[in-house]
Enzyme design. Structure first.
Site, PDB file in Angstrom:
ATOM      1  N   GLU A  45       7.845  -3.910  -2.673  1.00 21.52           N
ATOM      2  CA  GLU A  45       8.783  -4.473  -3.636  1.00 21.52           C
ATOM      3  C   GLU A  45      10.103  -3.705  -3.677  1.00 21.52           C
ATOM      4  O   GLU A  45      11.114  -4.220  -4.127  1.00 21.52           O
ATOM      5  CB  GLU A  45       8.162  -4.555  -5.036  1.00 21.52           C
ATOM      6  CG  GLU A  45       7.762  -3.229  -5.636  1.00 21.52           C
ATOM      7  CD  GLU A  45       6.376  -2.739  -5.245  1.00 21.52           C
ATOM      8  OE1 GLU A  45       5.929  -1.734  -5.823  1.00 21.52           O
ATOM      9  OE2 GLU A  45       5.751  -3.316  -4.356  1.00 21.52           O
ATOM     10  N   ARG A  87      -5.771   8.215  -1.030  1.00 26.14           N
ATOM     11  CA  ARG A  87      -7.016   8.103  -1.786  1.00 26.14           C
ATOM     12  C   ARG A  87      -8.138   7.454  -0.981  1.00 26.14           C
ATOM     13  O   ARG A  87      -9.302   7.650  -1.281  1.00 26.14           O
ATOM     14  CB  ARG A  87      -6.772   7.394  -3.117  1.00 26.14           C
ATOM     15  CG  ARG A  87      -5.927   8.256  -4.073  1.00 26.14           C
ATOM     16  CD  ARG A  87      -5.658   7.574  -5.390  1.00 26.14           C
ATOM     17  NE  ARG A  87      -4.982   6.316  -5.272  1.00 26.14           N
ATOM     18  CZ  ARG A  87      -3.689   6.111  -5.491  1.00 26.14           C
ATOM     19  NH1 ARG A  87      -2.927   7.106  -5.871  1.00 26.14           N
ATOM     20  NH2 ARG A  87      -3.161   4.923  -5.351  1.00 26.14           N
TER      21      ARG A  87
END
Length: 176
Positions: A98, A61
């Site tokens: 994560e 993006r």
């Protein structure tokens, strides 16, 4: 900055991609011509006098507004991509996520020591991808580096900006 039109057009999707996450969908800003113009104009005003010679867009993006602001500033556009996407020799930087490790790459001839660089992406949350990209850019020893994001998430206990601790000037168009 928190432009009212941008905030009104930003879609929020609760519990995506997992429960407890309030996902901010920037695609609703990209599809709206007025929002695109507002974002481009705000970014241009922030950087028009900084001598930017290269804009680094972070996959994927970051390519959208990165290319637009590069064109408006008269700068070159460089892509920081996931592994295996660039056809020439690359340098790479890995970072912890994560749920594992990820990597970003750039061509070895992307930036010179004479460049003033603006790194752009859509979102600053934890700062992992942006920090890896900053490390890649700094490998080239440019004159100066700036960072810009369309939005910065701070309302969910995320403090990505803190990861940079004065290493680079950061601006965001929306702070949520």
């Amino acid at each position: 900055m928190n432009n009212k039109v941008l905030l009104e057009n930003l879609r929020c999707i609760p519990d995506f991609p997992k429960k407890g996450i309030n996902f901010r969908d920037v695609t609703t800003l990209y599809k709206n011509a007025e929002c695109m113009q507002i974002m481009l104009n705000e970014m241009y005003e922030l950087y028009k006098d900084k001598g930017i010679t290269k804009v680094v867009g972070i996959e994927s993006r970051g390519f959208i507004m990165g290319a637009a602001i590069a064109a408006k500033l008269g700068a070159g556009m460089v892509m920081a991509r996931k592994p295996g996407k660039l056809p020439f020799t690359t340098i790479k930087e890995s970072y912890a996520k994560e749920y594992g490790v990820d990597t970003v790459e750039m061509h070895i001839d992307s930036i010179t020591s004479n460049d003033v660089v603006l790194i752009h992406d859509d979102l600053l949350a934890t700062g992992g991808t942006a920090m890896a990209t900053l490390k890649l850019v700094n490998h080239f020893y440019p004159k100066k580096v700036y960072m810009n994001f369309i939005m910065e998430i701070t309302d969910e206990g995320l403090h990505g900006r803190d990861e940079f601790d004065g290493l680079v000037d950061i601006t965001t168009l929306l702070k949520l």
